[in-house]
Design a protein around this motif. Structure first.
Motif, mmCIF file in Angstrom:
data_model
loop_
_atom_site.group_PDB
_atom_site.id
_atom_site.type_symbol
_atom_site.label_atom_id
_atom_site.label_comp_id
_atom_site.label_asym_id
_atom_site.label_seq_id
_atom_site.Cartn_x
_atom_site.Cartn_y
_atom_site.Cartn_z
ATOM 1 N N GLU A 28 0.836 -1.211 0.000
ATOM 2 C CA GLU A 28 0.000 0.000 0.000
ATOM 3 C C GLU A 28 0.869 1.258 0.000
ATOM 4 O O GLU A 28 0.567 2.234 -0.693
ATOM 5 C CB GLU A 28 -0.934 0.021 1.220
ATOM 6 C CG GLU A 28 -1.844 -1.194 1.375
ATOM 7 C CD GLU A 28 -3.021 -1.246 0.399
ATOM 8 O OE1 GLU A 28 -3.269 -0.247 -0.300
ATOM 9 O OE2 GLU A 28 -3.680 -2.298 0.334
ATOM 10 N N GLU A 36 -4.250 5.449 -0.688
ATOM 11 C CA GLU A 36 -3.319 4.339 -0.403
ATOM 12 C C GLU A 36 -2.657 4.536 0.954
ATOM 13 O O GLU A 36 -2.429 3.576 1.697
ATOM 14 C CB GLU A 36 -2.266 4.207 -1.501
ATOM 15 C CG GLU A 36 -2.811 3.883 -2.880
ATOM 16 C CD GLU A 36 -3.784 2.717 -2.900
ATOM 17 O OE1 GLU A 36 -3.687 1.814 -2.064
ATOM 18 O OE2 GLU A 36 -4.668 2.717 -3.772
ATOM 19 N N HIS A 40 -5.055 3.369 3.440
ATOM 20 C CA HIS A 40 -5.099 1.899 3.475
ATOM 21 C C HIS A 40 -3.936 1.349 4.310
ATOM 22 O O HIS A 40 -4.108 0.418 5.104
ATOM 23 C CB HIS A 40 -5.008 1.314 2.062
ATOM 24 C CG HIS A 40 -6.188 1.645 1.199
ATOM 25 N ND1 HIS A 40 -6.184 1.508 -0.165
ATOM 26 C CD2 HIS A 40 -7.417 2.126 1.521
ATOM 27 C CE1 HIS A 40 -7.355 1.891 -0.650
ATOM 28 N NE2 HIS A 40 -8.119 2.268 0.351
ATOM 29 N N VAL A 52 -2.040 -5.164 -6.097
ATOM 30 C CA VAL A 52 -2.571 -4.945 -4.741
ATOM 31 C C VAL A 52 -3.686 -5.954 -4.457
ATOM 32 O O VAL A 52 -3.738 -6.571 -3.393
ATOM 33 C CB VAL A 52 -3.111 -3.496 -4.581
ATOM 34 C CG1 VAL A 52 -3.884 -3.333 -3.281
ATOM 35 C CG2 VAL A 52 -1.974 -2.481 -4.649
ATOM 36 N N GLN A 74 -11.580 -2.484 -3.643
ATOM 37 C CA GLN A 74 -10.496 -2.765 -4.577
ATOM 38 C C GLN A 74 -11.012 -2.992 -6.010
ATOM 39 O O GLN A 74 -10.486 -2.418 -6.964
ATOM 40 C CB GLN A 74 -9.715 -3.987 -4.074
ATOM 41 C CG GLN A 74 -8.436 -4.251 -4.820
ATOM 42 C CD GLN A 74 -7.456 -3.079 -4.765
ATOM 43 O OE1 GLN A 74 -7.350 -2.403 -3.749
ATOM 44 N NE2 GLN A 74 -6.766 -2.836 -5.865
HETATM 45 FE FE LIG Z 1 -4.977 0.286 -1.483
#
Ligand SMILES: [Fe+2]
Length: 170
Positions: A23, A58, A61, A104, A135
């Motif tokens: 991430e 990100e 995350h 990812v 996602q």
């Molecule tokens: Fe992500």
């Protein structure tokens, strides 16, 4: 030594740290793409905004995973972040973003499998509710952008309008 740790396998803990790196790598790459689109000889503010926002997401995350490892009584292990590619244009950047998101996603699915293999229902729930659905939404969004960028082709006015539309999105 944690006193709240319960049913948290070291394999799951280690795998979560790897996901934190994935991430943070996406965050770093998207931030560098935002910098590229902000250059005066590129000047595509819609793309800049898209990648800056993606980079911030990100980062969130990664932070959620860091907080989660600590909540479970684990310890995060931080490692080196891979350098971003050299950005050469809008289509190249979006294709790189889709490849990154698919990486990812593969990594998240493998992480979920680790949670399942270790009978960690809470970790499965955490991943499913916070990561898995979002996602594939993100991947579809980037794929749509790639399709339209290809439609625009080498048309300068088309790209100008595409950038404006990208910038006006929430
Ligand atoms: Fe992500």
């Amino acid at each position: 030594m944690s006193i709240c740790r319960q049913n948290f396998a070291s394999a799951a803990e280690k795998h979560l740290s790897e996901q934190i790196n994935v991430e943070l790598t996406a965050q770093y790459h998207y931030n560098s793409a935002a910098a590229y689109f902000d250059r005066d000889d590129v000047a595509l503010p819609g793309f800049k905004k898209f990648f800056k926002k993606s980079s911030e997401e990100e980062g969130e995350h990664a932070q959620m995973l860091i907080d989660y490892v600590n909540k479970r009584g684990g310890v995060c292990e931080f490692s080196a972040i891979e350098a971003p590619p050299k950005w050469t244009g809008p289509l190249m950047a979006m294709e790189a973003a889709l490849a990154m998101e698919m990486k990812v996603n593969a990594s998240l699915l493998s992480l979920h499998k680790t949670a399942e293999d270790n009978d960690d229902a809470q970790m499965c729930d955490f991943l499913a509710s916070n990561y898995l659905g979002e996602q594939i939404d993100g991947q579809k969004e980037i794929a749509d952008l790639i399709t339209n960028l290809k439609r625009v082709g080498g048309d300068n006015l088309g790209l100008f309008l595409f950038d404006q539309q990208l910038g006006s999105r929430a």
